[in-house]
Design a protein around this motif. Sequence first.
Motif, PDB file in Angstrom:
ATOM      1  N   SER A  37       7.246  12.474  -2.303  1.00  0.00           N
ATOM      2  CA  SER A  37       6.028  11.650  -2.295  1.00  0.00           C
ATOM      3  C   SER A  37       6.076  10.618  -1.180  1.00  0.00           C
ATOM      4  O   SER A  37       5.060  10.313  -0.554  1.00  0.00           O
ATOM      5  CB  SER A  37       5.867  10.927  -3.634  1.00  0.00           C
ATOM      6  OG  SER A  37       5.751  11.858  -4.670  1.00  0.00           O
ATOM      7  N   ASP A  38       7.275  10.069  -0.956  1.00  0.00           N
ATOM      8  CA  ASP A  38       7.471   9.096   0.121  1.00  0.00           C
ATOM      9  C   ASP A  38       7.138   9.760   1.468  1.00  0.00           C
ATOM     10  O   ASP A  38       6.417   9.207   2.295  1.00  0.00           O
ATOM     11  CB  ASP A  38       8.936   8.627   0.077  1.00  0.00           C
ATOM     12  CG  ASP A  38       9.244   7.533   1.083  1.00  0.00           C
ATOM     13  OD1 ASP A  38       8.363   6.703   1.352  1.00  0.00           O
ATOM     14  OD2 ASP A  38      10.377   7.513   1.593  1.00  0.00           O
ATOM     15  N   ILE A  39       7.632  10.980   1.649  1.00  0.00           N
ATOM     16  CA  ILE A  39       7.349  11.727   2.876  1.00  0.00           C
ATOM     17  C   ILE A  39       5.847  11.974   3.021  1.00  0.00           C
ATOM     18  O   ILE A  39       5.253  11.743   4.073  1.00  0.00           O
ATOM     19  CB  ILE A  39       8.102  13.081   2.851  1.00  0.00           C
ATOM     20  CG1 ILE A  39       9.611  12.824   2.948  1.00  0.00           C
ATOM     21  CG2 ILE A  39       7.609  14.007   3.960  1.00  0.00           C
ATOM     22  CD1 ILE A  39      10.454  14.071   2.832  1.00  0.00           C
ATOM     23  N   ILE A  70       8.213   1.413  -7.253  1.00  0.00           N
ATOM     24  CA  ILE A  70       9.266   0.458  -6.872  1.00  0.00           C
ATOM     25  C   ILE A  70      10.356   1.087  -6.009  1.00  0.00           C
ATOM     26  O   ILE A  70      11.404   0.485  -5.812  1.00  0.00           O
ATOM     27  CB  ILE A  70       9.905  -0.194  -8.125  1.00  0.00           C
ATOM     28  CG1 ILE A  70      10.401   0.866  -9.085  1.00  0.00           C
ATOM     29  CG2 ILE A  70       8.922  -1.099  -8.804  1.00  0.00           C
ATOM     30  CD1 ILE A  70      11.112   0.294 -10.289  1.00  0.00           C
ATOM     31  N   HIS A  71      10.108   2.276  -5.435  1.00  0.00           N
ATOM     32  CA  HIS A  71      11.195   2.970  -4.738  1.00  0.00           C
ATOM     33  C   HIS A  71      11.733   2.166  -3.545  1.00  0.00           C
ATOM     34  O   HIS A  71      12.899   2.262  -3.211  1.00  0.00           O
ATOM     35  CB  HIS A  71      10.759   4.371  -4.289  1.00  0.00           C
ATOM     36  CG  HIS A  71       9.868   4.396  -3.089  1.00  0.00           C
ATOM     37  ND1 HIS A  71       8.535   4.088  -3.152  1.00  0.00           N
ATOM     38  CD2 HIS A  71      10.126   4.666  -1.788  1.00  0.00           C
ATOM     39  CE1 HIS A  71       8.007   4.174  -1.936  1.00  0.00           C
ATOM     40  NE2 HIS A  71       8.951   4.520  -1.085  1.00  0.00           N
ATOM     41  N   ASP A  72      10.883   1.361  -2.908  1.00  0.00           N
ATOM     42  CA  ASP A  72      11.350   0.607  -1.742  1.00  0.00           C
ATOM     43  C   ASP A  72      11.664  -0.851  -2.065  1.00  0.00           C
ATOM     44  O   ASP A  72      11.646  -1.716  -1.176  1.00  0.00           O
ATOM     45  CB  ASP A  72      10.325   0.689  -0.600  1.00  0.00           C
ATOM     46  CG  ASP A  72      10.519   1.936   0.258  1.00  0.00           C
ATOM     47  OD1 ASP A  72      11.647   2.466   0.288  1.00  0.00           O
ATOM     48  OD2 ASP A  72       9.546   2.377   0.892  1.00  0.00           O
ATOM     49  N   LEU A  73      11.961  -1.091  -3.330  1.00  0.00           N
ATOM     50  CA  LEU A  73      12.365  -2.417  -3.788  1.00  0.00           C
ATOM     51  C   LEU A  73      13.397  -3.052  -2.848  1.00  0.00           C
ATOM     52  O   LEU A  73      13.330  -4.242  -2.533  1.00  0.00           O
ATOM     53  CB  LEU A  73      12.983  -2.251  -5.179  1.00  0.00           C
ATOM     54  CG  LEU A  73      13.383  -3.461  -5.995  1.00  0.00           C
ATOM     55  CD1 LEU A  73      12.165  -4.313  -6.275  1.00  0.00           C
ATOM     56  CD2 LEU A  73      14.013  -3.016  -7.316  1.00  0.00           C
ATOM     57  N   GLU A 122       0.828  -1.214   0.000  1.00  0.00           N
ATOM     58  CA  GLU A 122       0.000   0.000   0.000  1.00  0.00           C
ATOM     59  C   GLU A 122       0.859   1.260   0.000  1.00  0.00           C
ATOM     60  O   GLU A 122       0.544   2.236  -0.677  1.00  0.00           O
ATOM     61  CB  GLU A 122      -0.920   0.012   1.224  1.00  0.00           C
ATOM     62  CG  GLU A 122      -2.064  -0.965   1.093  1.00  0.00           C
ATOM     63  CD  GLU A 122      -2.940  -1.020   2.326  1.00  0.00           C
ATOM     64  OE1 GLU A 122      -4.061  -1.521   2.202  1.00  0.00           O
ATOM     65  OE2 GLU A 122      -2.511  -0.568   3.406  1.00  0.00           O
ATOM     66  N   HIS A 123       1.938   1.219   0.785  1.00  0.00           N
ATOM     67  CA  HIS A 123       2.850   2.362   0.816  1.00  0.00           C
ATOM     68  C   HIS A 123       3.367   2.657  -0.597  1.00  0.00           C
ATOM     69  O   HIS A 123       3.449   3.807  -1.019  1.00  0.00           O
ATOM     70  CB  HIS A 123       4.019   2.063   1.766  1.00  0.00           C
ATOM     71  CG  HIS A 123       5.151   3.027   1.680  1.00  0.00           C
ATOM     72  ND1 HIS A 123       5.059   4.320   2.153  1.00  0.00           N
ATOM     73  CD2 HIS A 123       6.395   2.904   1.167  1.00  0.00           C
ATOM     74  CE1 HIS A 123       6.220   4.943   1.922  1.00  0.00           C
ATOM     75  NE2 HIS A 123       7.044   4.111   1.334  1.00  0.00           N
ATOM     76  N   SER A 124       3.713   1.600  -1.331  1.00  0.00           N
ATOM     77  CA  SER A 124       4.253   1.757  -2.681  1.00  0.00           C
ATOM     78  C   SER A 124       3.208   2.303  -3.651  1.00  0.00           C
ATOM     79  O   SER A 124       3.498   3.202  -4.442  1.00  0.00           O
ATOM     80  CB  SER A 124       4.765   0.415  -3.198  1.00  0.00           C
ATOM     81  OG  SER A 124       5.664  -0.144  -2.274  1.00  0.00           O
TER      82      SER A 124
END
Lengths: 102, 281
Positions: B221-223, B136-139, B106-108
Amino acid sequence: MVLAKDAVTPEGQVLCGAGTELNEELIVKLRKQGVLVLSVKGRPVRAPGEKSLSERLKELDSRFAKVRRDPVLRALQHLIGEYWVVEEKGQEFLDKLKKETR
Amino acid sequence: MDKAEIKKKLNDIESLPTLPPIVSKLNEMVADEDITAVKLGKVIEKDQVLTSKLLKMVNSSFFGFPQRISTVSNAIVLLGFNVIKTLIVTSSIFEVMQASDVGLFEHSLGCATACGIIARIREIKNPEEVSTAGLIHDLGKIVIRSELPEEYVAIVEKAREKGLYMREVEKERLGIGHGEIGGMLARQWNLPERLVFPIEYHHRPEVAPEFKEIAAIVHFSDILIRALGFGDGGDPWVPGLDHSAWARIKLTRSQMREIIAELDEKLVELQDFTLDIKVEG
Ligand SMILES: [Fe+2]
Ligand SMILES: [Fe+2]
């Protein structure tokens, strides 16, 4: 309940415009024609397990615990909080709240 | 454990699903200058399951593409081959993630949605590419979880115990953070640098050798998605903001209001999004 956005089929066909007053009959009809999602104005019902506004604001605040000294992120926290307050209680409530805390 | 060891581990990755064979075929085809989207689409469409997954992804609200995309060749024309290729390469990873870590899934998705909204406001040429980078930033987190399961548990536990960011503990225990690890794997998969750098540098976007703006958008966006509390990034904390990156994308107060409202609305739709697909016929 009033539609906040057009009711569209997955194929993109608009069946009902934003602003339409919804009733059970209409919802069943839209469902039969393939509409999967309806957006309605405000937050008419709380989903089961959904947290109250004050709980959400408290959790929002604790998520920011490590970045309190950052002015940009502090502004971000306020904007999110304000958005939630307005969404649930309306703009007037927020304006009143802001006046009181000034 | 050090970098070299981790690199070695990545080379003979075991528990993550291997790349679908179609990927190397597609890579070869793309190298051919006369290739068209229609031809590429035809090859992909031979795989019915992959095709329905792809079409579901490209039509989901995190891309926010205005019209409905009904064929793979259409998707290639509209979103570009980089995006389609990345979705093919990572689709099996996302299945693993959806099953083992819904919070990160969900975060992704949420981060991808935010990336798309900001990229459109910033008038970036191919906003779907930025969404894909967000997706895929937290791959690297998935890699740590599946390839170094004991380390993963230790990292999560220590982060929780001491109230630290996951990233801090990763650095301490592995000598390297999930950004770099994700970047390594993405590079190994031959993903384009426009996607590799934003993954690798999403926590320090200004160090990226190139594509700093995309990296900055993914960073913010992650923040933003962590701030809203959507999904689960491993620890409960909003990550620190890189102020040079912020200066690069600088969003006004009213733009920020717009973004929060649009994102909040789209997140509701995302809540029912899953990759499970029933193939008919
Ligand atoms: Fe991260
Ligand atoms: Fe993240």
